[in-house]
Design a protein around this motif. Structure first.
Motif, PDB file in Angstrom:
ATOM      1  N   GLN A 199     -25.531  70.860  53.339  1.00  0.00           N
ATOM      2  CA  GLN A 199     -24.818  72.111  53.096  1.00  0.00           C
ATOM      3  C   GLN A 199     -23.409  72.060  53.703  1.00  0.00           C
ATOM      4  OE1 GLN A 199     -25.315  74.587  51.217  1.00  0.00           O
ATOM      5  NE2 GLN A 199     -23.878  76.130  51.977  1.00  0.00           N
ATOM      6  N   ILE A 200     -23.301  71.476  54.900  1.00  0.00           N
ATOM      7  CA  ILE A 200     -21.988  71.343  55.533  1.00  0.00           C
ATOM      8  C   ILE A 200     -21.084  70.443  54.700  1.00  0.00           C
ATOM      9  CG2 ILE A 200     -20.775  70.429  57.552  1.00  0.00           C
ATOM     10  CD1 ILE A 200     -23.134  71.330  59.256  1.00  0.00           C
ATOM     11  N   LEU A 201     -21.612  69.306  54.251  1.00  0.00           N
ATOM     12  CA  LEU A 201     -20.823  68.388  53.428  1.00  0.00           C
ATOM     13  C   LEU A 201     -20.380  69.047  52.128  1.00  0.00           C
ATOM     14  CD1 LEU A 201     -22.809  65.052  53.911  1.00  0.00           C
ATOM     15  CD2 LEU A 201     -20.601  65.679  54.921  1.00  0.00           C
ATOM     16  N   LYS A 202     -21.247  69.873  51.568  1.00  0.00           N
ATOM     17  CA  LYS A 202     -20.904  70.609  50.349  1.00  0.00           C
ATOM     18  C   LYS A 202     -19.740  71.556  50.601  1.00  0.00           C
ATOM     19  CE  LYS A 202     -22.996  73.705  46.913  1.00  0.00           C
ATOM     20  NZ  LYS A 202     -24.236  74.446  46.559  1.00  0.00           N
ATOM     21  N   ARG A 203     -19.750  72.191  51.775  1.00  0.00           N
ATOM     22  CA  ARG A 203     -18.662  73.099  52.134  1.00  0.00           C
ATOM     23  C   ARG A 203     -17.373  72.334  52.452  1.00  0.00           C
ATOM     24  NH1 ARG A 203     -20.199  78.290  54.127  1.00  0.00           N
ATOM     25  NH2 ARG A 203     -21.531  79.232  52.526  1.00  0.00           N
ATOM     26  N   LEU A 204     -17.503  71.209  53.139  1.00  0.00           N
ATOM     27  CA  LEU A 204     -16.316  70.452  53.547  1.00  0.00           C
ATOM     28  C   LEU A 204     -15.631  69.767  52.385  1.00  0.00           C
ATOM     29  CD1 LEU A 204     -17.446  68.726  56.889  1.00  0.00           C
ATOM     30  CD2 LEU A 204     -16.374  70.941  56.561  1.00  0.00           C
ATOM     31  N   PHE A 205     -16.395  69.348  51.390  1.00  0.00           N
ATOM     32  CA  PHE A 205     -15.825  68.602  50.261  1.00  0.00           C
ATOM     33  C   PHE A 205     -16.217  69.263  48.936  1.00  0.00           C
ATOM     34  CE2 PHE A 205     -16.628  65.609  53.757  1.00  0.00           C
ATOM     35  CZ  PHE A 205     -15.341  65.120  53.956  1.00  0.00           C
ATOM     36  N   PRO A 206     -15.604  70.403  48.620  1.00  0.00           N
ATOM     37  CA  PRO A 206     -15.944  71.146  47.389  1.00  0.00           C
ATOM     38  C   PRO A 206     -15.202  70.583  46.175  1.00  0.00           C
ATOM     39  CG  PRO A 206     -14.325  72.360  48.650  1.00  0.00           C
ATOM     40  CD  PRO A 206     -14.608  71.113  49.438  1.00  0.00           C
ATOM     41  N   PHE A 207     -15.721  69.503  45.634  1.00  0.00           N
ATOM     42  CA  PHE A 207     -15.023  68.820  44.544  1.00  0.00           C
ATOM     43  C   PHE A 207     -14.913  69.664  43.281  1.00  0.00           C
ATOM     44  CE2 PHE A 207     -16.542  65.002  46.975  1.00  0.00           C
ATOM     45  CZ  PHE A 207     -15.276  64.554  47.328  1.00  0.00           C
ATOM     46  N   GLN A 208     -15.703  70.734  43.192  1.00  0.00           N
ATOM     47  CA  GLN A 208     -15.622  71.585  42.012  1.00  0.00           C
ATOM     48  C   GLN A 208     -14.314  72.368  41.954  1.00  0.00           C
ATOM     49  OE1 GLN A 208     -17.557  72.080  44.602  1.00  0.00           O
ATOM     50  NE2 GLN A 208     -17.520  74.225  45.245  1.00  0.00           N
ATOM     51  N   ARG A 209     -13.528  72.330  43.008  1.00  0.00           N
ATOM     52  CA  ARG A 209     -12.271  73.090  43.039  1.00  0.00           C
ATOM     53  C   ARG A 209     -11.174  72.467  42.188  1.00  0.00           C
ATOM     54  NH1 ARG A 209     -11.546  74.980  49.388  1.00  0.00           N
ATOM     55  NH2 ARG A 209     -13.392  76.326  49.477  1.00  0.00           N
ATOM     56  N   GLY A 210     -11.304  71.235  41.793  1.00  0.00           N
ATOM     57  CA  GLY A 210     -10.320  70.644  40.896  1.00  0.00           C
ATOM     58  C   GLY A 210      -9.300  69.769  41.604  1.00  0.00           C
ATOM     59  N   LEU A 211      -8.517  69.045  40.808  1.00  0.00           N
ATOM     60  CA  LEU A 211      -7.550  68.067  41.328  1.00  0.00           C
ATOM     61  C   LEU A 211      -6.454  68.718  42.153  1.00  0.00           C
ATOM     62  CD1 LEU A 211      -6.404  65.137  41.338  1.00  0.00           C
ATOM     63  CD2 LEU A 211      -5.156  65.759  39.251  1.00  0.00           C
ATOM     64  N   VAL A 212      -5.921  69.836  41.665  1.00  0.00           N
ATOM     65  CA  VAL A 212      -4.786  70.465  42.350  1.00  0.00           C
ATOM     66  C   VAL A 212      -5.160  71.858  42.834  1.00  0.00           C
ATOM     67  CG1 VAL A 212      -2.989  69.166  41.142  1.00  0.00           C
ATOM     68  CG2 VAL A 212      -3.868  71.268  40.123  1.00  0.00           C
ATOM     69  N   HIS A 213      -4.443  72.293  43.858  1.00  0.00           N
ATOM     70  CA  HIS A 213      -4.628  73.619  44.409  1.00  0.00           C
ATOM     71  C   HIS A 213      -3.934  74.640  43.509  1.00  0.00           C
ATOM     72  CE1 HIS A 213      -4.369  76.704  47.750  1.00  0.00           C
ATOM     73  NE2 HIS A 213      -5.615  76.286  47.846  1.00  0.00           N
ATOM     74  N   ALA A 214      -4.163  75.942  43.793  1.00  0.00           N
ATOM     75  CA  ALA A 214      -3.536  76.997  42.990  1.00  0.00           C
ATOM     76  C   ALA A 214      -2.012  76.829  42.959  1.00  0.00           C
ATOM     77  CB  ALA A 214      -3.918  78.370  43.550  1.00  0.00           C
ATOM     78  N   TYR A 215      -1.416  76.538  44.127  1.00  0.00           N
ATOM     79  CA  TYR A 215      -0.014  76.126  44.163  1.00  0.00           C
ATOM     80  C   TYR A 215      -0.020  74.619  44.387  1.00  0.00           C
ATOM     81  CZ  TYR A 215       4.529  75.039  46.281  1.00  0.00           C
ATOM     82  OH  TYR A 215       5.734  74.454  46.583  1.00  0.00           O
ATOM     83  N   TRP A 216       0.509  73.871  43.437  1.00  0.00           N
ATOM     84  CA  TRP A 216       0.449  72.419  43.513  1.00  0.00           C
ATOM     85  C   TRP A 216       1.082  71.914  44.806  1.00  0.00           C
ATOM     86  CZ3 TRP A 216       3.104  71.376  38.134  1.00  0.00           C
ATOM     87  CH2 TRP A 216       2.321  71.954  37.119  1.00  0.00           C
ATOM     88  N   ALA A 217       0.369  71.042  45.499  1.00  0.00           N
ATOM     89  CA  ALA A 217       0.984  70.353  46.634  1.00  0.00           C
ATOM     90  C   ALA A 217       2.111  69.474  46.113  1.00  0.00           C
ATOM     91  CB  ALA A 217      -0.064  69.504  47.359  1.00  0.00           C
TER      92      ALA A 217
END
Length: 430
Positions: A199-217
């Motif tokens: 569960q911790i690993l799922k929280r730490l690495f949420p790959f479902q969020r996508g390649l880029v953040h809402a504001y692109w880094a």
């Protein structure tokens, strides 16, 4: 002066983490979903939030509502935690002005003290790790690194560099001892959550969020997303989700979708460069490693660029390059504070800080570098004055793309410069 300025949703995130850790039993910390701001940092940071939460409750602060007393409390905890970073910087034998520049980089001021995060004390731990590695105290450095990772997993960015340093400088017996003791410390830290590791690993690495953040880094994927947007216009395809302003799976118009495995392959390929014999300076090899992760990582936040900036600030071997990196990324970070009241204050602070930097380190820029800084000024002017006049409420993401692309082009150049530095530019470990 900064306490009552704008704060981001990260302020509410940390408020909710204090609530979770003080209200819920420890086995529910990583399962609580009463708020969208779920706990997604490693256990040591959760323990820190528990400590802050208990202190807040003890002095009568409400953790359920944002009040003036809560704002002051959380701001003060950030400032107090930053003294570890200040102490780390003080170990450098520099003039007062140079130490001031190192202690309060513009990006740190913006991210921690206005936008709101706890990064300063983590930068301090990172610098102490570098000191220990320079002194060849590899076991102490390794234990500190475990602690750092257990506070914030983003410092996996320097893991390849750390591993290369140990492999180059330690005997097999030393490495085995370091590995056993480091793993023992890690297991001790995670012991209360032994049933919740997945569960911790799922929280730490949420790959479902996508390649880029809402504001692109301001990294390579910003260039990739921009190219896809342009190709979408050319071929009249508009299915991309990259400029929606929402954290979600990333869909492209024309270019291939990039998954987390692809980014890991790219990062791994670049990290092989760290084994080159010429990379002997701790700060430089850590900078290269963190820049590789920042430029090619999956779902990178724009704030992560401060890791390589801090590493270069402290040693300041190439003031011209770090001046450019600080100024350009400072501009790229401005959208983190979107309010019309704070933006002029930040722009003034950005200019003042870099005037002091420019004078103290006697910065000498060529025509191209000056031109690129001037372009950054044009991006700010367009965003603040002209975009709304030209488009009204339309194309709201366009200024963000401009900021991100402006920073990302330089950061590719910065990585190349770090990789290609001459052998005699590096110093051996003490």
């Amino acid at each position: 002066m900064l306490i009552n300025l704008y704060y981001s949703t990260d302020f509410d995130v940390h408020r909710n983490w204090m609530r979770i850790t003080t209200e819920q039993p420890i086995n529910q910390w990583y399962y609580d979903e009463q708020s969208i701001w779920t706990l997604d940092y490693p256990p040591l940071f959760a323990y820190l939030e528990y400590l802050f939460g208990k202190i807040a409750i003890l002095i009568g602060i409400d953790l359920y509502n944002i009040t003036d007393s809560l704002v002051w409390f959380q701001r003060i905890t950030v400032i107090a935690s930053e003294f570890l970073y200040f102490f780390a910087v003080k170990k450098q034998q520099k003039s007062f002005t140079k130490q001031f520049i190192d202690m309060i980089p513009f990006g740190c001021l913006l991210i921690d003290n206005i936008h709101f995060q706890y990064n300063g004390f983590l930068y301090g731990i990172l610098l102490f790790i570098c000191y220990k590695l320079q002194q060849q105290q590899y076991l102490q450095a390794s234990l500190l690194y475990v602690i750092l990772l257990s506070f914030k997993h983003i410092y996996i960015y320097v893991l390849p560099a750390f591993g290369v340093i140990l492999l180059k400088n330690c005997q097999i017996k030393q490495i085995i001892t370091i590995g056993i003791l480091s793993m023992s410390l890690l297991l001790f830290i995670f012991l209360p959550f032994y049933q919740d590791i997945f569960q911790i690993l799922k929280r730490l690495f949420p790959f479902q969020r996508g390649l880029v953040h809402a504001y692109w880094a301001q990294n390579f994927w910003s260039i990739y997303c921009t190219a896809d947007k342009i190709l979408g216009i050319v071929f009249k395809i508009n299915k991309a989700s990259t400029a929606s302003g929402v954290v979600q799976e990333t869909i492209f118009n024309v270019l291939p979708t990039i998954g987390n495995v692809t980014t890991l392959i790219i990062i791994g390929s670049f990290c092989l460069l760290l084994f080159r014999k010429k990379y002997k300076n701790v700060y430089d090899i850590f900078t290269i490693s963190s820049l590789i992760f920042f430029n090619f990582g999956y779902h990178v936040h724009e704030k992560a660029v401060m890791i390589p900036i801090i590493l270069q600030f402290v040693q300041m071997k190439n003031p011209n390059l770090i001046f450019m990196a600080s100024f350009i990324n400072g501009i790229a970070l401005l959208p983190l504070i979107p309010t019309s009241y704070e933006q002029p204050i930040l722009i003034i602070l950005l200019i003042i800080f870099h005037i002091i930097f420019y004078a103290e380190y006697q910065i000498k820029l060529n025509y191209t570098e000056k031109l690129y800084l001037f372009i950054g000024g044009l991006v700010i002017v367009y965003d603040r004055l002209f975009h709304h006049l030209l488009f009204g409420g339309k194309l709201e993401f366009l200024p963000l793309i401009m900021y991100s692309l402006y920073g990302s082009l330089f950061n590719q150049y910065w990585l190349i410069k770090q990789i290609r530095q001459k052998d005699d530019y590096y110093v051996k470990l003490c």
